[in-house]
Write a protein that holds these residues in place. Structure first.
Motif, PDB file in Angstrom:
ATOM      1  N   GLU A 155     -78.253  26.617  95.612  1.00  0.00           N
ATOM      2  CA  GLU A 155     -77.859  25.274  95.195  1.00  0.00           C
ATOM      3  C   GLU A 155     -78.415  24.217  96.137  1.00  0.00           C
ATOM      4  OE1 GLU A 155     -73.932  24.667  93.098  1.00  0.00           O
ATOM      5  OE2 GLU A 155     -73.422  26.299  94.477  1.00  0.00           O
ATOM      6  N   ARG A 156     -78.453  24.523  97.433  1.00  0.00           N
ATOM      7  CA  ARG A 156     -78.938  23.572  98.432  1.00  0.00           C
ATOM      8  C   ARG A 156     -79.888  24.282  99.374  1.00  0.00           C
ATOM      9  NH1 ARG A 156     -73.766  22.255  97.230  1.00  0.00           N
ATOM     10  NH2 ARG A 156     -72.993  23.942  98.539  1.00  0.00           N
ATOM     11  N   THR A 182     -84.420  24.125  89.694  1.00  0.00           N
ATOM     12  CA  THR A 182     -82.977  24.073  89.888  1.00  0.00           C
ATOM     13  C   THR A 182     -82.529  22.622  89.856  1.00  0.00           C
ATOM     14  OG1 THR A 182     -82.882  26.105  91.205  1.00  0.00           O
ATOM     15  CG2 THR A 182     -81.062  24.555  91.461  1.00  0.00           C
ATOM     16  N   SER A 183     -81.604  22.320  88.973  1.00  0.00           N
ATOM     17  CA  SER A 183     -80.987  20.997  88.904  1.00  0.00           C
ATOM     18  C   SER A 183     -79.537  21.134  89.335  1.00  0.00           C
ATOM     19  CB  SER A 183     -81.065  20.433  87.482  1.00  0.00           C
ATOM     20  OG  SER A 183     -82.406  20.292  87.066  1.00  0.00           O
ATOM     21  N   THR A 184     -79.062  20.180  90.138  1.00  0.00           N
ATOM     22  CA  THR A 184     -77.699  20.278  90.654  1.00  0.00           C
ATOM     23  C   THR A 184     -77.127  18.899  90.920  1.00  0.00           C
ATOM     24  OG1 THR A 184     -76.320  21.229  92.413  1.00  0.00           O
ATOM     25  CG2 THR A 184     -78.541  20.506  93.033  1.00  0.00           C
ATOM     26  N   THR A 230     -74.931  18.702  93.360  1.00  0.00           N
ATOM     27  CA  THR A 230     -74.329  18.921  94.680  1.00  0.00           C
ATOM     28  C   THR A 230     -75.203  18.430  95.824  1.00  0.00           C
ATOM     29  OG1 THR A 230     -75.302  21.125  95.019  1.00  0.00           O
ATOM     30  CG2 THR A 230     -73.249  21.014  93.757  1.00  0.00           C
ATOM     31  N   ARG A 234     -72.260  22.767  87.589  1.00  0.00           N
ATOM     32  CA  ARG A 234     -72.691  21.911  88.693  1.00  0.00           C
ATOM     33  C   ARG A 234     -74.144  22.168  89.080  1.00  0.00           C
ATOM     34  NH1 ARG A 234     -69.050  24.987  93.323  1.00  0.00           N
ATOM     35  NH2 ARG A 234     -70.679  26.445  94.057  1.00  0.00           N
ATOM     36  N   THR A 235     -74.645  23.361  88.726  1.00  0.00           N
ATOM     37  CA  THR A 235     -76.023  23.732  89.059  1.00  0.00           C
ATOM     38  C   THR A 235     -76.588  24.624  87.957  1.00  0.00           C
ATOM     39  OG1 THR A 235     -75.545  23.660  91.436  1.00  0.00           O
ATOM     40  CG2 THR A 235     -77.512  24.878  90.764  1.00  0.00           C
ATOM     41  N   SER A 279     -80.357  26.810  87.144  1.00  0.00           N
ATOM     42  CA  SER A 279     -81.720  27.231  87.468  1.00  0.00           C
ATOM     43  C   SER A 279     -82.325  27.862  86.224  1.00  0.00           C
ATOM     44  CB  SER A 279     -81.727  28.247  88.620  1.00  0.00           C
ATOM     45  OG  SER A 279     -81.155  27.684  89.792  1.00  0.00           O
ATOM     46  N   VAL A 288     -76.958  20.549  83.264  1.00  0.00           N
ATOM     47  CA  VAL A 288     -76.066  19.855  84.193  1.00  0.00           C
ATOM     48  C   VAL A 288     -75.564  18.552  83.567  1.00  0.00           C
ATOM     49  CG1 VAL A 288     -75.886  18.754  86.464  1.00  0.00           C
ATOM     50  CG2 VAL A 288     -77.150  20.893  86.206  1.00  0.00           C
TER      51      VAL A 288
END
Length: 302
Positions: free
Chosen positions: A193-194, A211-213, A215, A243-244, A246, A263
């Motif tokens: 996620e990060r 990956t879209s998030t 957070t 929240r995330t 991929s 998302v």
């Protein structure tokens, strides 16, 4: 043998990896030059960018470069493919949410409440004359190409560099990755996620993985955190179940279209994803993971 170089740009990490170390320096120079051209054409944070000029002249058709025509064209295709979930006319809503400057500048501010809700004009109202290179948006509308411009740049750079230097290339711009060429062994990618946090390892031989998030690009408000992923149906930062997300697809733009849609609009985007058949890994608000459409079951914790 591979070689890689990492730097920061566009408020994210950029990484270029090639399987011919001799070309790394020249390839990095070309990627940086491409990113600079895209920034001058499409940055929402530069008052001198072509996009800013178009937004400031809402209601008029404005001559623009072929590069911006391509970038806007891609954003309109993404809007159509996603059923409007990935809408480039969310610019005013993003600003109302507080994201009106570079993310580090926004984070340093004293927490502020969201602005009033903004009605998203809708991508169908964008006027793009591809032949004459003219672009216009209605009064009160502002374009934001953040959902597709990074992915387009990753796609463009990977394809150009692979062909020019005759080697396998992996371009990463934030959460958007694109592999081109034929690597001797697939690239090993950490999906998290990060950046820097534990994730799962997958292999990538070709295509795009994004990956879209909500957070990462977020900031403090009096009522919690705000973030940059807008639900076009409400004009507000998305509050859906995921929240995330991929996604793998043949291109980074295609992957990003679906990861952003998931998302932004949650369950509304699931049907389109399943119909497209792209592998995906979804993380819900409680951290529960769902893997779909052939996401590799052999992926393992990093």
């Amino acid at each position: 043998m591979t070689a890689s170089r990492t730097w920061s740009a566009w408020s994210c990490t950029v990484r270029l990896t090639v399987d011919d170390p001799a070309v790394l320096g020249a390839a990095c120079g070309e990627l940086k030059a491409l990113m600079d051209r895209v920034d001058k054409a499409a940055s929402r944070f530069r008052p001198d960018s072509e996009l800013s000029v178009v937004n400031n002249r809402a209601g008029a058709l404005v001559p623009v470069s072929r590069l911006l025509v391509d970038l806007v064209d891609v954003s309109l295709v993404a809007a159509q493919v996603s059923g409007g979930a990935v809408d480039p006319t969310v610019g005013a809503a993003v600003i109302a949410a507080g994201y009106d400057a570079d993310i580090e500048t926004v984070r340093r501010r004293f927490p502020q409440p969201y602005g009033d809700p903004v009605n998203v004009t809708g991508w169908q109202e964008v006027r793009l004359n591809r032949k004459l290179a003219l672009l216009g948006v209605p009064q009160g509308c502002a374009l934001d190409l953040g959902a597709t411009a990074k992915a387009w740049t990753a796609d463009r750079a990977a394809n150009l560099l692979s062909k020019r230097y005759g080697c396998a290339v992996l371009v990463e711009i934030g959460g958007d990755l694109r592999a081109a060429g034929t690597p001797k062994e697939p690239w090993i990618i950490t999906v998290a996620e990060r950046a820097g946090e534990p994730g799962v390892l997958v292999t990538l031989a070709h295509g795009g993985l994004t990956t879209s998030t909500r957070t990462v690009r977020r900031w403090q408000t009096p009522t919690g955190y705000g973030h940059h992923v807008i639900d076009p149906r409400t004009g507000r930062p998305a509050e859906g179940p995921y929240r995330t997300a991929s996604v793998w697809a043949p291109t980074a733009v295609r992957a990003n279209t679906f990861s952003t849609a998931l998302v932004a609009t949650g369950e509304a985007a699931l049907g389109r994803l399943k119909l497209a058949g792209h592998p995906a890994r979804l993380v819900d608000a409680d951290g529960e993971v769902t893997e779909l459409s052939g996401w590799p079951t052999t992926s393992r914790a990093a």
